[in-house]
Design a protein around this motif. Structure first.
Motif, short mmCIF file in Angstrom:
data_model
loop_
_atom_site.label_atom_id
_atom_site.label_comp_id
_atom_site.label_asym_id
_atom_site.label_seq_id
_atom_site.Cartn_x
_atom_site.Cartn_y
_atom_site.Cartn_z
N ALA A 63 0.83 -1.20 0.00
CA ALA A 63 0.00 0.00 0.00
C ALA A 63 0.88 1.26 0.00
N GLY A 64 0.46 2.25 -0.76
CA GLY A 64 1.15 3.52 -0.79
C GLY A 64 2.48 3.52 -1.53
N HIS A 87 -4.61 -1.72 -3.99
CA HIS A 87 -4.52 -0.50 -3.17
C HIS A 87 -4.72 0.74 -4.04
N ASP A 89 -4.10 3.70 -3.31
CA ASP A 89 -3.09 4.74 -3.11
C ASP A 89 -1.74 4.40 -3.74
N CYS A 90 -1.69 3.35 -4.55
CA CYS A 90 -0.46 3.03 -5.27
C CYS A 90 -0.33 3.89 -6.53
#
Length: 251
Positions: A63-64, A87, A89-90
């Motif tokens: 994630a992220g 995810h 937020d990737c």
């Protein structure tokens, strides 16, 4: 011109079907138009490798993080990664130095049903900025990088990779044994013949590409990946002289 909402027209690969002046292989507009057909008929296992990139991405993406497809061509690996990323937020980035490839890739990305944004960069992967990566793909790309520049690229990828992140590296390989090299090359050529390529096409394509595609042995790839900063290298797929490796950064 491709109309909005329609995929780019794909043509059958006949680039080497007639006698032509010898020249090095280039990823230009003529190759972009036939690339899906060319790679499917030329690379054993390509139609298995692409969906498995989705599976591997789903297992290792964090994630992220950033995910990169370096040498994305028309975006087959990019789309596989996109569908393997759960995810929101990737950040997924596809990079290729061929304007013709990127232009067509944009259409395929737009037609895809995933909502994860994709950033496409038309630039040299040796110069592209890398950071905070969890999954990076070099799908039959490193083999076109000059051998003396491969270590630096892999080191930059390793340094940009988070602990627990991976590099998926697919390559055409060479062999130390002349006998094995001959057998694997013959089987690869038979694969191409089974997919409709003539002896003239096989010969002319080989002449065009041999100065720009420089294969190396598995041992050389593993040694370089470990020296670059990855902690484990394994072969997850091989068919004839084509392999795909998983380089894992543990810490």
């Amino acid at each position: 011109m491709t109309k909005p909402g329609q995929p780019p027209k794909q043509e059958t690969d006949r680039l080497f079907a007639t006698e032509r002046r010898p020249e090095d292989f280039r990823f230009d507009a003529s190759v972009a138009r036939v690339f899906p057909d060319m790679i499917r008929r030329s690379v054993p296992g390509y139609t298995t490798i692409i969906p498995m990139i989705e599976v591997i991405t789903e297992q290792y993406v964090q994630a992220g993080s950033h995910c990169y497809d370096l040498g994305c061509s028309l975006g087959a690996s990019t789309l596989a990664m996109r569908h393997g990323i759960p995810h929101a937020d990737c950040i997924l980035v596809g990079v290729d130095n061929s304007e013709a490839m990127i232009e067509r890739c944009e259409h395929y990305i737009a037609l895809d049903d995933s909502e994860l944004p994709v950033t496409l960069r038309c630039e040299d992967i040796l110069e592209t900025e890398l950071s905070d990566a969890s999954v990076t793909t070099l799908n039959f790309t490193l083999q076109f990088v000059p051998p003396d520049q491969r270590s630096e690229l892999l080191t930059r990828i390793a340094q940009a990779t988070r602990p627990g992140g991976v590099l998926i590296l697919s390559e055409k390989i060479g062999f130390d044994s002349d006998q094995e090299q001959d057998i694997q090359t013959r089987l690869h050529h038979e694969f191409k013949r089974a997919n409709g390529y003539s002896d003239l096409e096989i010969s002319q394509k080989r002449s065009a590409i041999e100065q720009v595609l420089i294969p190396e042995t598995l041992a050389a790839h593993k040694e370089r990946l470990l020296a670059a900063g990855f902690d484990q290298v394994l072969i997850w797929y091989q068919c004839f002289n084509f392999v795909s490796m998983l380089a894992i950064k543990s810490h």
